[in-house]
Enzyme design. Structure first.
Site, PDB file in Angstrom:
ATOM      1  N   LYS A  43     -38.138  -4.454  28.704  1.00  0.00           N
ATOM      2  CA  LYS A  43     -37.051  -4.213  29.718  1.00  0.00           C
ATOM      3  C   LYS A  43     -36.621  -2.900  30.145  1.00  0.00           C
ATOM      4  O   LYS A  43     -36.444  -2.537  31.267  1.00  0.00           O
ATOM      5  CB  LYS A  43     -35.978  -5.073  29.327  1.00  0.00           C
ATOM      6  CG  LYS A  43     -35.589  -6.531  29.004  1.00  0.00           C
ATOM      7  CD  LYS A  43     -35.409  -6.943  30.323  1.00  0.00           C
ATOM      8  CE  LYS A  43     -35.578  -8.671  30.562  1.00  0.00           C
ATOM      9  NZ  LYS A  43     -36.325  -9.170  29.970  1.00  0.00           N
ATOM     10  N   LYS A  46     -50.451 -16.047  34.310  1.00  0.00           N
ATOM     11  CA  LYS A  46     -50.011 -16.927  33.639  1.00  0.00           C
ATOM     12  C   LYS A  46     -48.897 -17.765  34.193  1.00  0.00           C
ATOM     13  O   LYS A  46     -48.053 -17.117  34.887  1.00  0.00           O
ATOM     14  CB  LYS A  46     -49.482 -15.931  32.478  1.00  0.00           C
ATOM     15  CG  LYS A  46     -48.501 -16.730  31.346  1.00  0.00           C
ATOM     16  CD  LYS A  46     -47.927 -15.623  30.414  1.00  0.00           C
ATOM     17  CE  LYS A  46     -47.150 -16.528  29.434  1.00  0.00           C
ATOM     18  NZ  LYS A  46     -45.740 -16.272  29.088  1.00  0.00           N
ATOM     19  N   LYS A  85     -41.731 -18.754  34.542  1.00  0.00           N
ATOM     20  CA  LYS A  85     -40.671 -18.823  35.278  1.00  0.00           C
ATOM     21  C   LYS A  85     -40.501 -17.635  36.177  1.00  0.00           C
ATOM     22  O   LYS A  85     -40.154 -17.710  37.418  1.00  0.00           O
ATOM     23  CB  LYS A  85     -39.465 -19.066  34.761  1.00  0.00           C
ATOM     24  CG  LYS A  85     -38.774 -20.491  34.122  1.00  0.00           C
ATOM     25  CD  LYS A  85     -37.781 -20.418  33.488  1.00  0.00           C
ATOM     26  CE  LYS A  85     -37.618 -19.608  32.188  1.00  0.00           C
ATOM     27  NZ  LYS A  85     -38.223 -20.235  31.033  1.00  0.00           N
TER      28      LYS A  85
HETATM   29  P1  ADP Z   1     -41.362 -18.429  30.683  1.00  0.00           P
HETATM   30  O1  ADP Z   1     -42.636 -17.243  30.889  1.00  0.00           O
HETATM   31  O2  ADP Z   1     -41.671 -19.116  31.580  1.00  0.00           O
HETATM   32  O3  ADP Z   1     -40.183 -17.935  30.754  1.00  0.00           O
HETATM   33  P2  ADP Z   1     -40.811 -18.929  27.870  1.00  0.00           P
HETATM   34  O4  ADP Z   1     -40.901 -17.525  27.724  1.00  0.00           O
HETATM   35  O5  ADP Z   1     -39.631 -19.490  27.839  1.00  0.00           O
HETATM   36  O6  ADP Z   1     -41.710 -19.105  29.277  1.00  0.00           O
HETATM   37  O7  ADP Z   1     -41.957 -19.734  27.003  1.00  0.00           O
HETATM   38  C1  ADP Z   1     -41.375 -20.344  25.910  1.00  0.00           C
HETATM   39  C2  ADP Z   1     -42.458 -20.681  25.116  1.00  0.00           C
HETATM   40  O8  ADP Z   1     -43.465 -21.543  26.091  1.00  0.00           O
HETATM   41  C3  ADP Z   1     -43.422 -19.604  24.698  1.00  0.00           C
HETATM   42  O9  ADP Z   1     -43.253 -19.167  23.471  1.00  0.00           O
HETATM   43  C4  ADP Z   1     -44.962 -19.949  24.893  1.00  0.00           C
HETATM   44  O10 ADP Z   1     -45.358 -20.491  23.496  1.00  0.00           O
HETATM   45  C5  ADP Z   1     -44.991 -21.043  25.772  1.00  0.00           C
HETATM   46  N1  ADP Z   1     -45.665 -20.634  27.113  1.00  0.00           N
HETATM   47  C6  ADP Z   1     -44.955 -20.183  28.232  1.00  0.00           C
HETATM   48  N2  ADP Z   1     -45.802 -19.848  29.130  1.00  0.00           N
HETATM   49  C7  ADP Z   1     -47.158 -20.343  28.845  1.00  0.00           C
HETATM   50  C8  ADP Z   1     -48.410 -20.385  29.384  1.00  0.00           C
HETATM   51  N3  ADP Z   1     -48.537 -20.100  30.731  1.00  0.00           N
HETATM   52  N4  ADP Z   1     -49.301 -20.659  28.588  1.00  0.00           N
HETATM   53  C9  ADP Z   1     -49.077 -20.953  27.288  1.00  0.00           C
HETATM   54  N5  ADP Z   1     -48.092 -21.297  26.883  1.00  0.00           N
HETATM   55  C10 ADP Z   1     -46.824 -20.718  27.249  1.00  0.00           C
END
Ligand code: ADP
Ligand code: TRP
Length: 342
Positions: A125, A205, A208
């Site tokens: 951040k 990747k 969100k």
């Molecule tokens: P975002 O990147 O959409 O904000 P989060 O950080 O809330 O997702 O993700 C929660 C959990 O989901 C992470 O700790 C990770 O283990 C898993 N995760 C999120 N995106 C992926 C991805 N593209 N591939 C594999 N695992 C993922």
């Protein structure tokens, strides 16, 4: 207090306590499912599992009460629809265990500022030129409290959470050292390394924050539109293609069984199989894979009170466990209270 064996191995005959949290910060996507949720569901069968919706953590990014309430309820629906079973595990909302905030404060008094300054998401951040709030700065301390307050043995998380679990281990050890006893159990991370990063529609990747997700409960036209939008190269239809460099195949392989995977790889390599065909296969696979969960979700949406009752029961169980761990912690830290929170 009895001395506990501090290990996260799954071999001992005593049931291990497994704990993980999910931030309610938007719709869940395929990356969340294969990177985290699927493991959570598997672990329900393997020990005394605690799963909670980390709504206090989400406050660091979602600052709109109605939205946070909605996300919290949606995550509960999604998990229950996907197979989280309150008969097998304790499923609850973080805010139903106020003791967590109490422990977070106590742990914060043992946390060097320099430890938080090394936090990966905090540093990210700052690097982006944002001004993080104190909540984000001390996010790992609250996460440590989440874990330590149930005497968790094993914490199944994605690789991005490794540092936070290290911090939790460090803070438990600090507390035990300062107050000279085995008050908090040292947890072990369980990192699922075998699942490669799930790619999003644009090949980065799936996340969100990139707006490139296929959500678990997308269906019909929305699902079709997203699947058809997955980025591919421009190899002509008739040419052989390499499945291992294709975003569509990277998703197909997560859903298809061994036999189906082999069959689709052959089609790629033989030529005459275009990306449009591959996307149709993917669409059918996703649709089929979440078919039952979708039906269960539709049922649950019609019974919001059942969902709330489940969370209330889970919260009660979690609070009882948390209070057992907190009592000696307060006692040894000299925190006097003249009421009970149970
Ligand atoms: P975002 O990147 O959409 O904000 P989060 O950080 O809330 O997702 O993700 C929660 C959990 O989901 C992470 O700790 C990770 O283990 C898993 N995760 C999120 N995106 C992926 C991805 N593209 N591939 C594999 N695992 C993922
Ligand atoms: N930080 C985790 C994530 O973003 C969510 C979380 C909060 C968590 N508290 C936890 C995970 C405790 C495991 C244990 O995915």
């Amino acid at each position: 207090m009895s001395k506990q064996k501090q290990t996260g191995e799954m071999t001992s005959s005593k049931k291990k306590t497994i704990l993980s949290g999910i931030q309610p910060s938007g719709r869940l996507h395929l990356g969340n499912y294969f990177g985290a949720i699927r493991q959570h569901l598997d672990f329900q069968e393997k020990g005394d599992a605690f799963y909670f919706i980390a709504n206090y953590h989400s406050l660091t990014s979602v600052q709109d009460g109605d939205r946070l309430r909605q996300y919290t309820f949606d995550v509960a629906l999604d998990y229950l629809a996907l197979g989280m079973d309150p008969e097998k595990c304790t499923f609850f909302a973080q805010s139903d265990v106020p003791q967590v905030l109490e422990l977070a404060w106590i742990l914060g008094t043992l946390t060097p500022v320099s430890m938080m300054e090394k936090g990966v998401s905090f540093k990210d951040k700052v690097a982006q030129g944002l001004q993080p709030n104190i909540g984000l700065f001390t996010y790992p301390v609250l996460q440590a409290a989440d874990i330590l307050i149930y005497h968790s043995d094993i914490v199944p998380v994605g690789a991005d959470q490794k540092q936070n679990i290290e911090i939790s281990r460090d803070l438990a050890a600090r507390f035990n050292r300062v107050y000279e006893g085995d008050y908090l159990r040292i947890p072990e991370p369980y990192i699922v390394e075998s699942v490669a990063t799930v790619p999003g529609i644009d090949g980065r990747k799936m996340s969100k924050s990139y707006g490139n997700t296929i959500d678990i409960f997308d269906n019909g036209k929305t699902l079709k539109k997203k699947v058809m939008a997955v980025v591919t190269d421009s190899t002509p239809l008739e040419d052989p293609k390499n499945p291992d460099s294709c975003n569509v195949y990277a998703l197909i392989r997560l859903f298809a069984g061994t036999e189906k995977n082999r069959e689709i790889r052959k089609k790629y390599q033989a030529g005459g199989f275009g990306y449009g065909h591959a996307k149709k296969e993917l669409l059918a696979l996703v649709d089929d894979y979440f078919h039952e969960a979708r039906a269960r979700r539709e049922q649950l949406v019609r019974h919001p009170d059942t969902v709330r009752d489940m969370l209330r029961d889970g919260g009660r169980k979690a609070r009882e466990r948390a209070e057992k761990v907190m009592e000696p912690v307060r006692e040894v830290a000299g925190i006097v209270r003249h009421f009970s929170t149970l």
